[in-house]
Design an enzyme around this catalytic site. Structure first.
Site, PDB file in Angstrom:
ATOM      1  N   ASP A 153       3.350  -7.336   0.264  1.00  0.00           N
ATOM      2  CA  ASP A 153       2.244  -8.224   0.129  1.00  0.00           C
ATOM      3  C   ASP A 153       0.827  -7.395  -0.178  1.00  0.00           C
ATOM      4  O   ASP A 153       0.197  -7.212   0.681  1.00  0.00           O
ATOM      5  CB  ASP A 153       2.223  -9.206   1.107  1.00  0.00           C
ATOM      6  CG  ASP A 153       1.452 -10.351   1.150  1.00  0.00           C
ATOM      7  OD1 ASP A 153       0.680 -10.453   0.214  1.00  0.00           O
ATOM      8  OD2 ASP A 153       1.358 -11.127   2.131  1.00  0.00           O
ATOM      9  N   VAL A 154       0.557  -7.331  -1.510  1.00  0.00           N
ATOM     10  CA  VAL A 154      -0.871  -6.544  -1.840  1.00  0.00           C
ATOM     11  C   VAL A 154      -1.817  -7.607  -2.603  1.00  0.00           C
ATOM     12  O   VAL A 154      -2.982  -7.127  -2.448  1.00  0.00           O
ATOM     13  CB  VAL A 154      -0.539  -5.463  -2.597  1.00  0.00           C
ATOM     14  CG1 VAL A 154       0.237  -4.197  -1.690  1.00  0.00           C
ATOM     15  CG2 VAL A 154       0.416  -5.669  -3.777  1.00  0.00           C
ATOM     16  N   LYS A 155      -1.340  -8.655  -3.084  1.00  0.00           N
ATOM     17  CA  LYS A 155      -2.058  -9.384  -3.742  1.00  0.00           C
ATOM     18  C   LYS A 155      -3.226  -8.880  -4.700  1.00  0.00           C
ATOM     19  O   LYS A 155      -4.551  -9.006  -4.946  1.00  0.00           O
ATOM     20  CB  LYS A 155      -2.979 -10.332  -2.766  1.00  0.00           C
ATOM     21  CG  LYS A 155      -2.288 -11.137  -1.758  1.00  0.00           C
ATOM     22  CD  LYS A 155      -3.248 -11.894  -0.687  1.00  0.00           C
ATOM     23  CE  LYS A 155      -2.282 -12.845  -0.037  1.00  0.00           C
ATOM     24  NZ  LYS A 155      -1.529 -12.104   0.840  1.00  0.00           N
ATOM     25  N   ARG A 156      -2.306  -8.002  -5.563  1.00  0.00           N
ATOM     26  CA  ARG A 156      -3.372  -7.193  -6.749  1.00  0.00           C
ATOM     27  C   ARG A 156      -3.694  -8.159  -7.631  1.00  0.00           C
ATOM     28  O   ARG A 156      -3.113  -8.881  -8.100  1.00  0.00           O
ATOM     29  CB  ARG A 156      -2.719  -6.030  -7.033  1.00  0.00           C
ATOM     30  CG  ARG A 156      -2.158  -4.947  -5.833  1.00  0.00           C
ATOM     31  CD  ARG A 156      -3.325  -4.269  -5.332  1.00  0.00           C
ATOM     32  NE  ARG A 156      -2.830  -3.431  -4.478  1.00  0.00           N
ATOM     33  CZ  ARG A 156      -3.514  -2.723  -3.630  1.00  0.00           C
ATOM     34  NH1 ARG A 156      -4.746  -3.432  -3.228  1.00  0.00           N
ATOM     35  NH2 ARG A 156      -3.212  -1.709  -2.929  1.00  0.00           N
ATOM     36  N   THR A 176       2.951  -9.521  -4.578  1.00  0.00           N
ATOM     37  CA  THR A 176       2.226 -10.467  -4.692  1.00  0.00           C
ATOM     38  C   THR A 176       0.942 -10.253  -5.588  1.00  0.00           C
ATOM     39  O   THR A 176       0.349  -9.067  -5.466  1.00  0.00           O
ATOM     40  CB  THR A 176       1.975 -11.043  -3.446  1.00  0.00           C
ATOM     41  OG1 THR A 176       0.998 -10.158  -2.586  1.00  0.00           O
ATOM     42  CG2 THR A 176       3.101 -11.582  -2.628  1.00  0.00           C
TER      43      THR A 176
END
Length: 298
Positions: A115-118, A145
């Site tokens: 879960d890094v939401k790059r 993510t």
């Protein structure tokens, strides 16, 4: 990537036959859910949780916490979902712990959704993708993510690398935070909700074969009410796996999952962090909680 379900020892990113093309992440994930159930165990070493587990709020504490959770859930869950921020806050030592966790999961055969939401454009997005989706990278994961809010095309470098190496993406679509609708429900110039455009893009890049899940999924909170179906995401992305936060501590349970996702409930990955981690620090108690949650959401 060619891989088997979590717990088989063949993690996503490996090739089973020399020279063979990597198996799509969606196919691997679908098999893992069929074998282990839909639970995705969050690994979030909050300061408060470390204290509750009598661990120091340091990189060493996060390491003990994370590896204990991995030991407890191996062979019991579809995937783990480490939240990168809780490792990054400890600086380079924390990032090293995250590297170790991802490698240990790969060795154990547990799928990882980092879960890094790059989300960025051009060479920067390509660099993010290389950091997490390139086989052999120190922070390699099976899926990450990503945020499409710089335009869905901004994700192309990640999508291309994921396709080439059997990796996956989960696009933020309808998140569980209260302010999400300000952007996600807004209409584009074509009078289409932003979230619907994102769902359509996930379906386009997911590359699903008939009867299989795509390798591009959606993040859709289990607390979004009727929005997933009312805005048309269910019809727009029928092959997309659905990573669903909001379960447990945020209020959603089995009834909400069924109500929010309807006929697509079988494609939901039930992401539980606090409601699962509260069972620690005992490894046996964590394993029992994972089994209990799996039983509730199968």
């Amino acid at each position: 990537m060619s891989a088997g379900p979590a717990g088989t020892g063949a993690g996503a990113g490996e090739v089973t036959t020399e020279g063979a093309a990597p198996a799509p992440f969606g196919r691997v994930l679908q098999a893992a859910v069929a074998a282990q159930g839909p639970l995705v165990a969050g690994i979030d070493p909050h300061a408060a949780l470390l204290t509750e587990w009598s661990l120091p709020d340091t990189a060493a504490g996060a390491r003990e916490f994370s590896l204990r959770v991995l030991e407890a859930v191996a062979g019991r869950v579809a995937a783990i979902k480490p939240q990168s921020a809780f490792f990054e806050r400890h600086g380079s030592a924390g990032v090293a712990v995250l590297e170790e966790l991802l490698a240990a999961a790969r060795e154990t055969g547990v799928l990882t959704i980092l879960d890094v939401k790059r989300g960025d454009i051009g060479s920067t997005m390509a660099a993010y993708a290389q950091a997490h989706l390139l086989p052999g990278a120190p922070l390699e994961a099976d899926a990450i993510t990503v945020s499409p809010y710089l335009g869905t095309g901004s994700l192309d470098p990640a999508a291309e690398l994921a396709t080439a190496h059997g990796k996956g993406l989960f696009l933020l679509a309808l998140t569980s935070n209260p302010d999400g609708p300000q952007v996600q429900h807004a209409l584009t110039g074509k009078d289409t909700p932003v979230a619907l455009e994102i769902a359509r893009h996930a379906e386009r890049i997911g590359g699903a074969a008939p009867g299989e899940w795509g390798s591009a999924g959606l993040v859709v909170g289990a607390t979004v009410g009727d929005a997933y179906r009312r805005l048309g995401l269910d019809a727009a992305a029928p092959s997309a796996p659905l990573l669903a936060p909001g379960v447990g501590a945020q209020g959603a349970g089995p009834a909400e999952v069924a109500d929010v996702f309807g006929e697509r409930a079988g494609q939901v990955l039930v992401s539980v962090s606090r409601g699962f981690l509260a069972a620690g620090p005992d490894t046996a108690a964590l394993a029992a909680r994972a089994d209990e949650l799996t039983g509730q959401y199968r």
